[in-house]
Design a protein around this motif. Structure first.
Motif, PDB file in Angstrom:
ATOM      1  N   LEU A 133      -6.544   1.322   1.953  1.00 18.40           N
ATOM      2  CA  LEU A 133      -6.706   2.332   0.915  1.00 18.40           C
ATOM      3  C   LEU A 133      -6.432   1.718  -0.445  1.00 18.40           C
ATOM      4  N   LEU A 134      -7.343   1.965  -1.383  1.00 23.35           N
ATOM      5  CA  LEU A 134      -7.175   1.565  -2.767  1.00 23.35           C
ATOM      6  C   LEU A 134      -7.148   2.823  -3.634  1.00 23.35           C
ATOM      7  N   ASP A 135      -6.390   2.773  -4.699  1.00 18.81           N
ATOM      8  CA  ASP A 135      -6.351   3.885  -5.652  1.00 18.81           C
ATOM      9  C   ASP A 135      -7.572   3.760  -6.559  1.00 18.81           C
TER      10      ASP A 135
ATOM     11  N   LYS B 122      -8.342   9.049  -3.823  1.00 17.79           N
ATOM     12  CA  LYS B 122      -8.144   9.774  -5.092  1.00 17.79           C
ATOM     13  C   LYS B 122      -9.436   9.801  -5.906  1.00 17.79           C
ATOM     14  N   TRP B 123     -10.570   9.907  -5.206  1.00 18.56           N
ATOM     15  CA  TRP B 123     -11.862   9.934  -5.883  1.00 18.56           C
ATOM     16  C   TRP B 123     -12.015  11.178  -6.761  1.00 18.56           C
ATOM     17  N   ASP B 124     -11.217  12.205  -6.479  1.00 17.75           N
ATOM     18  CA  ASP B 124     -11.275  13.411  -7.299  1.00 17.75           C
ATOM     19  C   ASP B 124     -10.774  13.157  -8.721  1.00 17.75           C
ATOM     20  N   LEU B 125     -10.094  12.029  -8.946  1.00 16.99           N
ATOM     21  CA  LEU B 125      -9.579  11.705 -10.279  1.00 16.99           C
ATOM     22  C   LEU B 125     -10.486  10.751 -11.047  1.00 16.99           C
ATOM     23  N   VAL B 126     -11.614  10.358 -10.449  1.00 20.14           N
ATOM     24  CA  VAL B 126     -12.475   9.331 -11.033  1.00 20.14           C
ATOM     25  C   VAL B 126     -13.575   9.990 -11.875  1.00 20.14           C
TER      26      VAL B 126
ATOM     27  N   ARG C   1     -14.948   5.497 -15.214  1.00 19.62           N
ATOM     28  CA  ARG C   1     -14.208   4.757 -14.204  1.00 19.62           C
ATOM     29  C   ARG C   1     -15.128   4.314 -13.062  1.00 19.62           C
ATOM     30  N   ARG C   2     -16.117   5.113 -12.725  1.00 19.79           N
ATOM     31  CA  ARG C   2     -17.051   4.726 -11.670  1.00 19.79           C
ATOM     32  C   ARG C   2     -17.811   3.461 -12.066  1.00 19.79           C
ATOM     33  N   TYR C   3     -18.211   3.393 -13.334  1.00 16.36           N
ATOM     34  CA  TYR C   3     -18.920   2.196 -13.794  1.00 16.36           C
ATOM     35  C   TYR C   3     -18.000   0.980 -13.738  1.00 16.36           C
TER      36      TYR C   3
ATOM     37  N   LEU D 132     -15.840   3.420   1.574  1.00 22.10           N
ATOM     38  CA  LEU D 132     -15.916   4.874   1.497  1.00 22.10           C
ATOM     39  C   LEU D 132     -15.213   5.343   0.233  1.00 22.10           C
ATOM     40  N   ASN D 133     -15.720   6.408  -0.369  1.00 19.22           N
ATOM     41  CA  ASN D 133     -15.076   7.066  -1.501  1.00 19.22           C
ATOM     42  C   ASN D 133     -14.534   8.402  -1.017  1.00 19.22           C
ATOM     43  N   ILE D 134     -13.204   8.532  -0.955  1.00 16.27           N
ATOM     44  CA  ILE D 134     -12.609   9.714  -0.334  1.00 16.27           C
ATOM     45  C   ILE D 134     -11.538  10.317  -1.233  1.00 16.27           C
TER      46      ILE D 134
END
Length: 489
Positions: A312-314, A343-347, A351-353, A372-374
């Motif tokens: 898991l990565l932040d 914590k994809w809900d915070l991205v 930040r995605r770029y 995976l993005n979760i």
């Protein structure tokens, strides 16, 4: 043309030979027998109810030390400060030919608050799901108000209780243990968890207390082992609780809440998996100390014992050097790998770029890892974890037939032969898959191959046979030289 990225020119197709082409004496027969041998035997696993023994008590009375004594190894993390154990942690144990599961718990305290309350709730849950309870009391202190409150909680549970008077290191202290009769739980069993004194008699009492028909957990038939690993506070315990649909692991905003690896049988996508929540790794094992050092060792052992690791990565923080070190640890252990950006809900879009650029730069050594993005908090995309696990494990255990493998190599080398070095070019004579989990391939050659060409072969193997999610190992075995007595000019 460089050795790292060869241009693969300079040889005619007639100079390339990947057929089975060896003379007598070039290879030992054992080379091929070893490569073709099937690896590993499937160990039979007993089915049926396995008694569960929960170990409970106040903080720092020696519960984890007792667990280590019972299972016969230093598995539970122990340190001379209260609150090291925080979750329910199960271990397999054996005594007098009888198997049972021993469950270590955090310290139970009445009127606990915040994280201590969550730890106490885990201990109470362990009591409810057990067949026998080992109630551990510090005999050198005697019965306390908290011990008496714990006795009331145990009586509500209605489970058989074996009273353990711990820290009785010599005969003189046995008199202190008699004071524990006042708790109303029957005879106290004096032991020294640290030195092993009285542990055999205690285990005999435990077996006598196990009901004829235990109602504890049922030993499963081989659930796949999944290690949840990562830096502290990236959401490993939150993901475990989300998948289990209950509070299996203590979650706190303070980094480092989990210390012991926590095993949990969880149903994901209609299949039972053994998820292992591990301690967060914040630094190299050699630089850690105290609890963190032993927790790091347990996490490393959990990776070795797993089949697939979910790192898991932040997602809303930059990919760190420690993130890369953990991923490398999993890859070097030869385990299937899924990288989950939590914590994809915070991205946001920016930040995605940035994250896309970081992935290209920082994770280029493991392009084969599934990603995976979760969001463990909201449940976003966690349902995609089960298909990813199956894909990674299927590829991790994939075997390619020798005939199909050599047909592939024949076409590959004819199209892109090894470059000429010093007027010569080594030939691939034969190839076979030497093992699985992870897939391992051996190339029998007339000489050493350029590292760049070996990487080229590995990359094309992945493209042809789809090894997404798993490391693969390609080794080269040059044939033995026959003229050992020839002098060097």
């Amino acid at each position: 043309m460089t050795s790292n990225e060869p241009g693969w020119t300079g040889l005619d197709e007639a100079d390339v030979d990947v057929e089975v082409d060896f003379d007598e004496g070039e290879f030992d027969e054992s080379d091929f027998e070893e490569a073709e041998a099937a690896e590993g035997d499937i160990e039979d696993v007993d089915e049926g109810p396995v008694p569960v023994v929960a170990v409970v008590g106040r903080p720092n009375v020696g519960k984890s030390t007792l667990v280590n004594r019972i299972i016969g190894r230093r598995q539970a993390v122990v340190e001379d400060v209260p609150g090291v154990t925080r979750d329910r942690v199960a271990y397999d144990a054996l005594w007098s030919g009888r198997r049972f599961t021993i469950v270590d718990t955090g310290g139970w305290e009445p009127d606990a608050r915040d994280r201590a309350k969550a730890i106490a709730a885990q201990a109470e849950a362990a009591v409810q799901t057990s067949d026998v309870v080992l109630f551990v009391v510090d005999a050198t202190v005697g019965p306390t108000d908290d011990d008496e409150a714990a006795v009331r909680m145990l009586r509500r549970g209605g489970k058989p209780v074996v009273l353990v008077a711990n820290k009785v290191d010599n005969a003189r202290l046995e008199a202190e243990a008699t004071l524990l009769w006042s708790l109303g739980l029957g005879e106290p069993h004096p032991v020294s968890a640290l030195h092993g004194r009285g542990s055999g008699d205690l285990l005999d009492a435990v077996l006598d207390a196990i009901p004829e028909h235990p109602t504890g957990m049922v030993r499963p038939r081989g659930p796949r082992r999944v290690a949840l690993v990562g830096r502290p506070n990236v959401g490993k315990s939150s993901l475990l609780n989300r998948l289990a649909r209950e509070e299996r692991a203590v979650v706190d905003s303070v980094a480092g809440t989990t210390v012991d690896p926590v095993d949990s049988l969880v149903s994901i996508g209609g299949e039972i998996w053994n998820l292992v929540d591990t301690a967060g790794l914040r630094k190299r094992v050699g630089f850690a100390s105290g609890t963190e050092y032993y927790a790091s060792l347990r996490t490393s052992a959990a990776i070795e014992a797993a089949e697939v690791a979910v790192v898991l990565l932040d997602a809303h923080e930059p990919i760190s050097e420690q993130d890369q070190r953990i991923i490398t640890m999993v890859a070097e252990a030869g385990r299937a790998l899924i990288i989950a950006f939590n914590k994809w809900d915070l991205v946001d879009e920016d930040r995605r770029y940035q994250l896309g650029r970081e992935v290209e730069r920082e994770l280029r050594r493991v392009p084969w890892a599934l990603r995976l993005n979760i969001s463990a908090k909201t449940g976003r995309a966690v349902d995609k974890l089960a298909p990813a696990l199956r894909t990674a494990l299927d590829n991790w255990s994939r075997r390619i037939s020798t005939g199909r493998l050599n047909q592939f190599l024949t076409a590959l080398v004819q199209a892109t032969p090894h470059p000429v070095r010093g007027g010569k070019s080594p030939r691939i004579l034969f190839a076979t898959q030497a093992g699985t989990s992870p897939p391992r391939f051996v190339l029998f050659t007339t000489g050493a191959l350029d590292p760049g060409y070996v990487r080229f072969v590995e990359r094309r193997l992945r493209e042809e046979f789809d090894f997404a999610g798993t490391p693969i190992h390609v080794s080269v075995r040059p044939r033995k030289k026959q003229n050992h007595g020839r002098g060097r000019g």
